[in-house]
Design an enzyme around this catalytic site. Structure first.
Site, mmCIF file in Angstrom:
data_model
loop_
_atom_site.group_PDB
_atom_site.id
_atom_site.type_symbol
_atom_site.label_atom_id
_atom_site.label_comp_id
_atom_site.label_asym_id
_atom_site.label_seq_id
_atom_site.Cartn_x
_atom_site.Cartn_y
_atom_site.Cartn_z
ATOM 1 N N LYS A 178 107.540 94.075 41.315
ATOM 2 C CA LYS A 178 107.375 94.159 43.063
ATOM 3 C C LYS A 178 107.597 92.508 43.268
ATOM 4 C CE LYS A 178 104.519 92.886 45.702
ATOM 5 N NZ LYS A 178 105.061 92.195 46.579
ATOM 6 N N GLY A 231 102.667 83.334 41.254
ATOM 7 C CA GLY A 231 102.229 83.840 42.584
ATOM 8 C C GLY A 231 100.699 82.234 42.501
ATOM 9 N N GLY A 236 96.412 85.178 40.809
ATOM 10 C CA GLY A 236 95.933 85.082 39.545
ATOM 11 C C GLY A 236 94.947 85.981 39.417
ATOM 12 N N GLU A 253 101.863 82.575 35.989
ATOM 13 C CA GLU A 253 102.296 81.176 36.006
ATOM 14 C C GLU A 253 101.613 81.388 37.617
ATOM 15 O OE1 GLU A 253 104.151 79.178 34.633
ATOM 16 O OE2 GLU A 253 104.572 80.862 32.676
ATOM 17 N N GLU A 388 96.576 72.689 46.710
ATOM 18 C CA GLU A 388 97.943 73.199 46.600
ATOM 19 C C GLU A 388 98.654 73.161 48.188
ATOM 20 O OE1 GLU A 388 100.049 76.331 45.347
ATOM 21 O OE2 GLU A 388 101.488 75.049 44.120
HETATM 22 P P1 NAD Z 1 101.165 84.354 46.448
HETATM 23 O O1 NAD Z 1 100.250 84.538 45.054
HETATM 24 O O2 NAD Z 1 100.678 84.817 47.881
HETATM 25 O O3 NAD Z 1 102.105 86.061 46.153
HETATM 26 C C1 NAD Z 1 102.796 86.450 45.088
HETATM 27 C C2 NAD Z 1 103.312 87.635 44.889
HETATM 28 O O4 NAD Z 1 102.094 88.383 44.260
HETATM 29 C C3 NAD Z 1 104.166 88.623 45.575
HETATM 30 O O5 NAD Z 1 105.083 89.318 45.565
HETATM 31 C C4 NAD Z 1 102.722 89.190 46.377
HETATM 32 O O6 NAD Z 1 102.799 90.641 47.834
HETATM 33 C C5 NAD Z 1 101.888 89.231 45.532
HETATM 34 N N1 NAD Z 1 100.974 89.777 45.247
HETATM 35 C C6 NAD Z 1 99.605 88.839 46.260
HETATM 36 N N2 NAD Z 1 98.619 89.863 46.567
HETATM 37 C C7 NAD Z 1 97.988 90.358 45.532
HETATM 38 C C8 NAD Z 1 97.466 91.870 44.851
HETATM 39 N N3 NAD Z 1 96.175 91.537 45.448
HETATM 40 N N4 NAD Z 1 97.595 92.298 43.750
HETATM 41 C C9 NAD Z 1 99.316 91.727 42.745
HETATM 42 N N5 NAD Z 1 100.234 90.867 43.737
HETATM 43 C C10 NAD Z 1 99.472 90.395 44.799
HETATM 44 O O7 NAD Z 1 101.773 83.598 45.895
HETATM 45 P P2 NAD Z 1 103.248 82.784 47.034
HETATM 46 O O8 NAD Z 1 102.979 82.206 48.518
HETATM 47 O O9 NAD Z 1 104.543 83.624 47.258
HETATM 48 O O10 NAD Z 1 104.058 81.549 45.946
HETATM 49 C C11 NAD Z 1 104.166 80.408 45.973
HETATM 50 C C12 NAD Z 1 102.981 79.746 44.729
HETATM 51 O O11 NAD Z 1 103.651 80.332 43.789
HETATM 52 C C13 NAD Z 1 102.033 79.312 45.067
HETATM 53 O O12 NAD Z 1 101.052 78.898 44.356
HETATM 54 C C14 NAD Z 1 103.442 78.124 43.881
HETATM 55 O O13 NAD Z 1 103.036 77.551 43.265
HETATM 56 C C15 NAD Z 1 103.255 79.199 43.113
HETATM 57 N N6 NAD Z 1 104.384 79.523 42.033
HETATM 58 C C16 NAD Z 1 104.509 78.952 40.882
HETATM 59 C C17 NAD Z 1 104.881 79.111 39.401
HETATM 60 C C18 NAD Z 1 105.453 78.930 38.442
HETATM 61 O O14 NAD Z 1 105.882 78.863 37.575
HETATM 62 N N7 NAD Z 1 104.018 78.107 38.248
HETATM 63 C C19 NAD Z 1 106.752 79.473 40.357
HETATM 64 C C20 NAD Z 1 106.916 79.261 41.786
HETATM 65 C C21 NAD Z 1 105.803 79.772 42.417
#
Ligand code: NAD
Length: 503
Positions: A178, A231, A236, A253, A388
């Site tokens: 997804k 994310g 998470g 992550e 962040e």
């Molecule tokens: P996000 O949490 O908004 O979304 C990430 C994914 O989760 C998307 O595909 C989204 O559709 C999905 N999602 C959202 N709500 C959900 C739910 N309730 N259930 C299941 N899936 C759901 O994050 P983003 O804005 O896409 O990414 C940015 C974040 O990711 C930042 O915090 C960044 O630090 C982190 N990030 C971490 C790493 C790492 O390896 N540690 C790498 C890249 C990004």
């Protein structure tokens, strides 16, 4: 770059390209220009159901494909990525915003990861160890687990899916991806290349859509024993709770609030280069972005001057223009959030040294651009030094000595990356030991991981797992211990381990 023909795209389920059952769609648009890039299925629980059923059925055969053969498909995939690297980088720049060299780096990371994991097809080492009993053999082997639910963010739209999918596949699992709703086009291309590489139907499936419906349904599906998620921290936590009742393996992550320490003996030119790359690269939208710079007071003024000058010389623009240093941020909502932190910083009493503005002159008006922003005189407990921001904003924190620097660096809830610029080998080693992060750089910025070392963070950046390197295999396999007794009689461990003559 040729103007893209916005097309309608589909989910990929069991080797077929299919619409969402509801017929609903959403659009992907460029954060650089607002251009429409494509229409994608807005999937929900029934689409996830179909994809998981396809992945579950495919697993029965895929787990029996010899791992070296699974690896060969990854080699072919890596070659296809390499052939199409430039085209993918241009598309990525358009859909996600990052500048071309970084977009090429994103694709290269997927190439590297696929090659590394392809090689795992001929390793996937287990252990053998002597038995305490005669005529008995013991070994441990890695076993595939089943269907992996992979949920990915938009900031590394080719690299991050590869970090999850390449190891999942070589270990013998099947996958439902997804991808982020902001970058569905990149996910589409990613899967097309796997199809072209000869991956059997059902082994990798893609369900486009939003987190709260498609993502949540995947996390809760009873036939998905592993969730690998990258994310936000808050998402998470939500994912962990949703997966808890089914006792799933959850690999997280999450975010970062990474610090670069600059000591008084540092090479300041090098440090500024490292800070600019880590704080403003990808417009600060990397999990490893340096959103804090902790500076020894003796070099604070000099560093501040150099950094502000460097930030002010950066050119904003569309990522695919070679003269651009800084592309857009991902969305209008992100722009508002980043800008709101500038107000937070001001209200907290930090000194805005440069930036702090939405850039909308000329062509920039069509996209979401933010000027590289540096705050000075920041205290470690201020919100701009704790939360962040995920934008091109960094905070300079003055300190008196090394110990204070380490305390400030560690005084946050995240633990992804850290860096120190120093020429003192003793300090460098103390930093390697004392900085509470999953990654530490010496005399380099906080970004730039290589695929054969583990990647991930301590504290709230994750839940103890790691992506990449050998550590990734632990996410996607379960250990099985196997005992083979060829003595011809019942031997009981711990009971019969007394010396006996061989039969
Ligand atoms: P996000 O949490 O908004 O979304 C990430 C994914 O989760 C998307 O595909 C989204 O559709 C999905 N999602 C959202 N709500 C959900 C739910 N309730 N259930 C299941 N899936 C759901 O994050 P983003 O804005 O896409 O990414 C940015 C974040 O990711 C930042 O915090 C960044 O630090 C982190 N990030 C971490 C790493 C790492 O390896 N540690 C790498 C890249 C990004």
């Amino acid at each position: 770059m040729a103007v893209l023909d916005a097309q309608t795209f589909r989910n990929y389920v069991g080797g077929e390209w299919v619409d969402a059952a509801s017929g609903e769609t959403f659009e992907s648009t460029s954060p650089a220009t607002g251009e429409r890039l494509g229409t994608f299925p807005r999937s929900a629980a029934d689409d996830v159901e179909r994809a998981v059923a396809a992945a579950k059925a495919a697993w029965e055969e895929w787990r029996l494909v010899p791992a070296p053969k699974r690896g060969e498909i990854l080699y072919r995939f890596a070659n296809l990525l390499a052939e199409q690297k430039d085209e993918l980088a241009e598309l990525m720049s358009r859909e996600m915003g990052k500048v071309l060299p970084e977009a090429g780096g994103d694709v290269q990371e997927a190439i590297d990861m696929s090659l590394y994991m392809a090689g795992e097809g001929r390793r996937l080492f287990g252990h053998t160890t002597p038995s305490e009993l005669r005529d008995k053999f013991m070994m441990s082997v890695r076993m595939p687990v089943g269907v992996v639910g992979a949920i990915t963010p938009w900031n590394f739209p080719i690299a991050i899916p590869s970090w999850k999918i390449a190891p999942a596949l070589v270990c013998g699992n099947t996958v439902v991806l997804k991808p982020a709703e902001e970058t569905p086009l990149m996910a589409e291309r990613f899967v097309e290349l796997f199809e072209e590489a000869g991956l059997p139907p059902g082994v990798l499936n893609v369900v486009h859509g939003f987190g709260e419906d498609a993502g949540d349904a995947l996390v809760r599906h009873p036939d998905v024993p592993i969730i690998t998620f990258t994310g936000h921290r808050e998402t998470g936590i939500h994912v962990t709770k949703a997966a808890a009742d089914a006792l799933k393996h959850v690999h997280l992550e999450l975010g970062g609030k990474n610090a670069i320490i600059v000591m008084d003996d540092a090479d300041l030119e090098l440090a500024v280069e490292g800070i600019v790359w880590s704080a403003f690269g990808t417009s600060g939208q990397r999990c490893t972005a340096a959103s804090r710079v902790i500076v020894h007071e003796r070099v604070y003024d000099a560093l501040q001057r150099k950094l502000v000058a460097a930030a002010e010389s950066m050119r904003l623009g569309v990522g695919w223009d070679e003269s651009t240093d800084l592309g857009p941020v991902i969305s209008g909502a992100a722009l508002d959030r980043i800008h709101s932190y500038t107000q937070v910083g001001r209200d907290e009493g930090a000194r805005l040294l440069t930036g702090g503005e939405i850039a909308s002159d000329g062509e920039l008006e069509k996209g979401f651009y933010y000027r590289p922003t540096v705050f000075g005189d920041v205290e470690p407990q201020m919100r701009i030094a704790q939360e962040e921001i995920f934008g091109p904003t960094t905070a300079l924190i003055p300190v008196r000595d090394f110990d204070e620097a380490v305390r400030a660096a560690n005084g946050i809830k995240y633990g992804l990356s850290s860096a120190i610029f120093t020429r003192d080998v003793d300090r460098a080693f103390r930093a390697m030991r004392d900085l509470q992060t999953g990654i530490t750089y010496v005399n380099a910025g906080t970004t730039g991981a290589e695929v054969h070392l583990p990647f991930g963070g301590t504290k709230d950046t994750g839940n103890g797992h790691r992506e990449a390197g050998q550590a990734a295999l632990d996410v996607f396999t379960e250990w099985k211990s196997i005992y083979v007794d060829y003595s011809g009689r019942l031997q009981r461990a711990q009971i019969d381990n007394v010396e006996r003559p061989a039969p």
